[in-house]
Design a protein around this motif. Structure first.
Motif, short mmCIF file in Angstrom:
data_model
loop_
_atom_site.label_atom_id
_atom_site.label_comp_id
_atom_site.label_asym_id
_atom_site.label_seq_id
_atom_site.Cartn_x
_atom_site.Cartn_y
_atom_site.Cartn_z
N VAL A 64 0.84 -1.20 0.00
CA VAL A 64 0.00 0.00 0.00
C VAL A 64 0.87 1.25 0.00
O VAL A 64 0.61 2.20 -0.73
N LYS A 65 1.93 1.24 0.80
CA LYS A 65 2.85 2.39 0.85
C LYS A 65 3.44 2.66 -0.52
O LYS A 65 3.53 3.81 -0.96
N THR A 111 -7.06 -4.55 -4.49
CA THR A 111 -7.93 -4.94 -3.38
C THR A 111 -8.72 -3.72 -2.91
O THR A 111 -8.37 -2.58 -3.22
N ASP A 112 -9.77 -3.98 -2.13
CA ASP A 112 -10.59 -2.89 -1.61
C ASP A 112 -9.73 -1.90 -0.80
O ASP A 112 -9.89 -0.68 -0.95
N LYS A 113 -8.86 -2.41 0.05
CA LYS A 113 -8.03 -1.53 0.88
C LYS A 113 -7.06 -0.72 0.02
O LYS A 113 -6.83 0.45 0.27
N GLU A 114 -6.48 -1.36 -0.99
CA GLU A 114 -5.57 -0.65 -1.89
C GLU A 114 -6.30 0.45 -2.65
O GLU A 114 -5.80 1.57 -2.75
N ALA A 117 -7.02 3.32 -0.28
CA ALA A 117 -5.81 4.09 0.00
C ALA A 117 -5.45 4.97 -1.19
O ALA A 117 -5.05 6.13 -1.01
N LEU A 118 -5.61 4.45 -2.39
CA LEU A 118 -5.31 5.23 -3.60
C LEU A 118 -6.32 6.36 -3.79
O LEU A 118 -5.95 7.45 -4.24
N GLN A 119 -7.57 6.13 -3.44
CA GLN A 119 -8.58 7.20 -3.52
C GLN A 119 -8.25 8.30 -2.51
O GLN A 119 -8.35 9.49 -2.83
N LEU A 120 -7.85 7.90 -1.30
CA LEU A 120 -7.46 8.89 -0.30
C LEU A 120 -6.25 9.68 -0.79
O LEU A 120 -6.20 10.91 -0.66
#
Length: 194
Positions: A64-65, A111-114, A117-120
């Motif tokens: 994610v980072k 993934t949903d979390k990825e 995070a990219l939308q944020l």
């Protein structure tokens, strides 16, 4: 041409020498960012450990980072940051096709979390600077803010928001300083989005 002189290793202050030596042993030479930062004695000694802590193993998944760092680099149109962040992401197993998708903002394969995070990262990079307080206290949509709060624990959230913030600051620093590339160019699909 860089905005400030680029120091050679012997021109750094004694306060910066230990951090510089560690950085050179890791990366094989003095990176242009460091050579610019060296003009402010003592700053590199704080910068490198902080960046290492933030970008190293922590609560937030490394993948994610890496993904958000590339997205922020592209959204800031910074070749230098994109070069560094793509080099790092590729070394950590993220594929060039994934980097191209991140650069284009095509998030369906993540993934949903990825994706969240990219939308944020996109909202913090693009929307936040253009949102006056009276239109939004945080500069981030309530939906994305609620979704990240629900999907990430507190430690992950601190690392995520800090990563996005730091890469925004560094991409802007790199662009204004106009550093020449000192790592390989980003993959062509990423480069085309800059």
């Amino acid at each position: 041409m860089a905005l400030v002189p680029l120091l050679t290793s012997d021109q750094f202050s004694s306060a910066d020498q230990p951090a510089l030596a560690k950085g050179v042993s890791t990366w094989g030479g003095v990176l242009n960012t460091w050579a610019g930062i060296g003009n402010s004695p003592g700053l590199l000694a704080t910068y490198l450990p902080f960046l290492g802590q933030l970008n190293g193993p922590g609560a937030l998944e490394q993948r994610v980072k890496e993904l958000v760092a590339v997205r922020v680099a592209v959204l800031n149109h910074c070749r230098y940051t994109a070069s560094h962040r793509c080099t790092s992401a590729l070394a950590k197993g993220i594929g060039a096709d994934e980097l191209a998708a991140v650069a284009r903002g095509e998030l369906g394969g993540f993934t949903d979390k990825e994706r969240l995070a990219l939308q944020l990262a996109e909202e913090m990079t693009v929307s936040l600077p253009n949102t006056p307080l009276e239109k939004g206290l945080t500069g981030v949509s309530a939906r994305v803010r609620e979704d990240v709060q629900w999907s990430f624990d507190a430690a992950e959230l601190v690392e995520l928001v800090m990563c996005i913030s730091v890469w925004n600051a560094l991409a802007r620093f790199h662009r204004v300083m106009a550093f020449d590339l000192d790592m390989p160019e980003a993959p062509v699909e990423v480069e085309n989005q800059l």
